[in-house]
Design a protein around this motif. Sequence first.
Motif, short mmCIF file in Angstrom:
data_model
loop_
_atom_site.label_atom_id
_atom_site.label_comp_id
_atom_site.label_asym_id
_atom_site.label_seq_id
_atom_site.Cartn_x
_atom_site.Cartn_y
_atom_site.Cartn_z
N TRP A 83 0.83 -1.20 0.00
CA TRP A 83 0.00 0.00 0.00
C TRP A 83 0.87 1.26 0.00
O TRP A 83 0.57 2.24 -0.65
CB TRP A 83 -0.92 0.03 1.23
N HIS A 84 1.98 1.19 0.78
CA HIS A 84 2.89 2.34 0.81
C HIS A 84 3.49 2.57 -0.58
O HIS A 84 3.59 3.71 -1.04
CB HIS A 84 4.02 2.11 1.82
N LEU A 85 3.89 1.45 -1.23
CA LEU A 85 4.48 1.58 -2.57
C LEU A 85 3.45 2.12 -3.55
O LEU A 85 3.76 2.95 -4.41
CB LEU A 85 5.00 0.21 -3.04
N MET A 86 2.19 1.66 -3.42
CA MET A 86 1.12 2.16 -4.30
C MET A 86 0.95 3.66 -4.13
O MET A 86 0.82 4.40 -5.11
CB MET A 86 -0.21 1.45 -3.97
N ALA A 87 0.94 4.11 -2.87
CA ALA A 87 0.77 5.55 -2.61
C ALA A 87 1.93 6.33 -3.23
O ALA A 87 1.74 7.41 -3.78
CB ALA A 87 0.67 5.80 -1.11
N LEU A 88 3.15 5.74 -3.16
CA LEU A 88 4.33 6.43 -3.70
C LEU A 88 4.25 6.53 -5.22
O LEU A 88 4.37 7.63 -5.79
CB LEU A 88 5.60 5.66 -3.27
N THR A 89 4.02 5.39 -5.90
CA THR A 89 3.98 5.45 -7.38
C THR A 89 2.75 6.25 -7.83
O THR A 89 2.79 6.93 -8.85
CB THR A 89 3.99 4.04 -8.02
N GLY A 90 1.65 6.16 -7.06
CA GLY A 90 0.46 6.96 -7.38
C GLY A 90 0.77 8.45 -7.30
O GLY A 90 0.35 9.23 -8.16
N ALA A 91 1.54 8.84 -6.28
CA ALA A 91 1.90 10.26 -6.13
C ALA A 91 2.77 10.71 -7.31
O ALA A 91 2.61 11.83 -7.81
CB ALA A 91 2.63 10.49 -4.80
N VAL A 92 3.68 9.82 -7.78
CA VAL A 92 4.52 10.18 -8.94
C VAL A 92 3.62 10.35 -10.17
O VAL A 92 3.79 11.30 -10.96
CB VAL A 92 5.62 9.11 -9.19
N MET A 93 2.64 9.45 -10.34
CA MET A 93 1.71 9.56 -11.48
C MET A 93 0.99 10.91 -11.47
O MET A 93 0.84 11.56 -12.50
CB MET A 93 0.65 8.46 -11.44
N ILE A 94 0.55 11.31 -10.28
CA ILE A 94 -0.18 12.58 -10.16
C ILE A 94 0.75 13.75 -10.52
O ILE A 94 0.37 14.66 -11.26
CB ILE A 94 -0.78 12.74 -8.74
N ALA A 95 2.01 13.67 -10.03
CA ALA A 95 2.97 14.75 -10.32
C ALA A 95 3.22 14.84 -11.83
O ALA A 95 3.30 15.94 -12.39
CB ALA A 95 4.28 14.49 -9.57
N ILE A 96 3.31 13.69 -12.50
CA ILE A 96 3.55 13.71 -13.95
C ILE A 96 2.34 14.32 -14.66
O ILE A 96 2.48 15.12 -15.58
CB ILE A 96 3.86 12.28 -14.47
N PHE A 97 1.14 13.96 -14.21
CA PHE A 97 -0.06 14.53 -14.84
C PHE A 97 -0.07 16.06 -14.66
O PHE A 97 -0.36 16.81 -15.61
CB PHE A 97 -1.34 13.91 -14.28
N VAL A 98 0.25 16.51 -13.45
CA VAL A 98 0.27 17.97 -13.20
C VAL A 98 1.32 18.63 -14.10
O VAL A 98 1.08 19.72 -14.66
CB VAL A 98 0.54 18.26 -11.70
N SER A 99 2.46 17.95 -14.32
CA SER A 99 3.51 18.52 -15.19
C SER A 99 3.02 18.61 -16.64
O SER A 99 3.37 19.54 -17.37
CB SER A 99 4.81 17.71 -15.10
N ILE A 100 2.19 17.65 -17.06
CA ILE A 100 1.62 17.71 -18.43
C ILE A 100 0.64 18.89 -18.50
O ILE A 100 0.65 19.68 -19.44
CB ILE A 100 0.86 16.41 -18.78
N TRP A 101 -0.20 19.00 -17.46
CA TRP A 101 -1.26 20.02 -17.45
C TRP A 101 -0.69 21.43 -17.56
O TRP A 101 -1.17 22.25 -18.34
CB TRP A 101 -2.09 19.86 -16.16
N PHE A 102 0.37 21.71 -16.74
CA PHE A 102 0.91 23.07 -16.73
C PHE A 102 1.97 23.30 -17.79
O PHE A 102 2.37 24.43 -18.03
CB PHE A 102 1.47 23.42 -15.34
N GLY A 103 2.47 22.21 -18.43
CA GLY A 103 3.52 22.35 -19.43
C GLY A 103 3.00 22.16 -20.84
O GLY A 103 2.35 23.05 -21.43
N PRO A 104 3.26 20.97 -21.44
CA PRO A 104 2.94 20.77 -22.86
C PRO A 104 1.45 20.86 -23.21
O PRO A 104 1.12 21.18 -24.35
CB PRO A 104 3.48 19.36 -23.16
N TRP A 105 0.56 20.62 -22.23
CA TRP A 105 -0.87 20.75 -22.54
C TRP A 105 -1.24 22.20 -22.84
O TRP A 105 -1.94 22.50 -23.80
CB TRP A 105 -1.72 20.16 -21.41
N ARG A 106 -0.71 23.13 -22.02
CA ARG A 106 -0.95 24.57 -22.29
C ARG A 106 -0.33 24.96 -23.63
O ARG A 106 -0.93 25.70 -24.41
CB ARG A 106 -0.32 25.42 -21.19
N ALA A 107 0.90 24.45 -23.87
CA ALA A 107 1.61 24.78 -25.11
C ALA A 107 0.82 24.26 -26.31
O ALA A 107 0.71 24.95 -27.34
CB ALA A 107 3.01 24.18 -25.09
#
Length: 151
Positions: A83-107
């Motif tokens: 569960w801890h590992l899931m929360a960790l990789t899940g948090a990385v997934m969310i960070a990558i999505f946020v990076s898409i949203w504020f970066g190349p998606w706006r572009a």
Amino acid sequence: MTLHHLMLFLHLVGVVVWVGGMAFAWGCLRPAATQLPPAQRLPLWSGVLSRFFGLVWIAIALILLSGIAMLLEVGMGQAPKAWHLMALTGAVMIAIFVSIWFGPWRALRSAVGREDWAQGAVAMNRIRSRVAFNLGLGLLTIALATLGLGY
Ligand code: HEM
């Protein structure tokens, strides 16, 4: 039905929408859309992703709220390692999505608005590689959440 069952249901609805949507975009829409010229392909992606990314925000809210509720119910200290590992990789997934949203998606949206297909293609490539990475991470997270429980 307990509150835990309801939380697990909402968690999995979020996971199905997010990971399933990425699998459809990458595995089905992308190969078909590459046949189109950029002036058609990029506005198509912009319209599709605008709807999908809206759903992803809802999926993230469901996954986070239900996941944290289920973790707290058991207690971080008692929770299985998976569960801890899931929360960790899940948090990385969310960070990558946020990076898409504020970066190349706006572009991408701005390039499509200006009909600048060269810049649009650069932005779309960045979105594609990050979505492919997140799809892999999503499958890994599902494996950790299920197969990982055996360890
Ligand atoms: C980001 C924070 C996340 C937290 C805090 C979290 C937490 C949890 C918890 C506590 C459970 C246990 C429910 C149970 O077994 O009774 C669970 C189940 C599950 N989670 Fe997550 N999760 C997160 C993200 C994700 C993501 C991003 C995915 C997939 C992409 C995912 C996939 C799953 C799956 C498939 C289960 C069902 C496992 C099972 O019940 O055997 N989780 N999650």
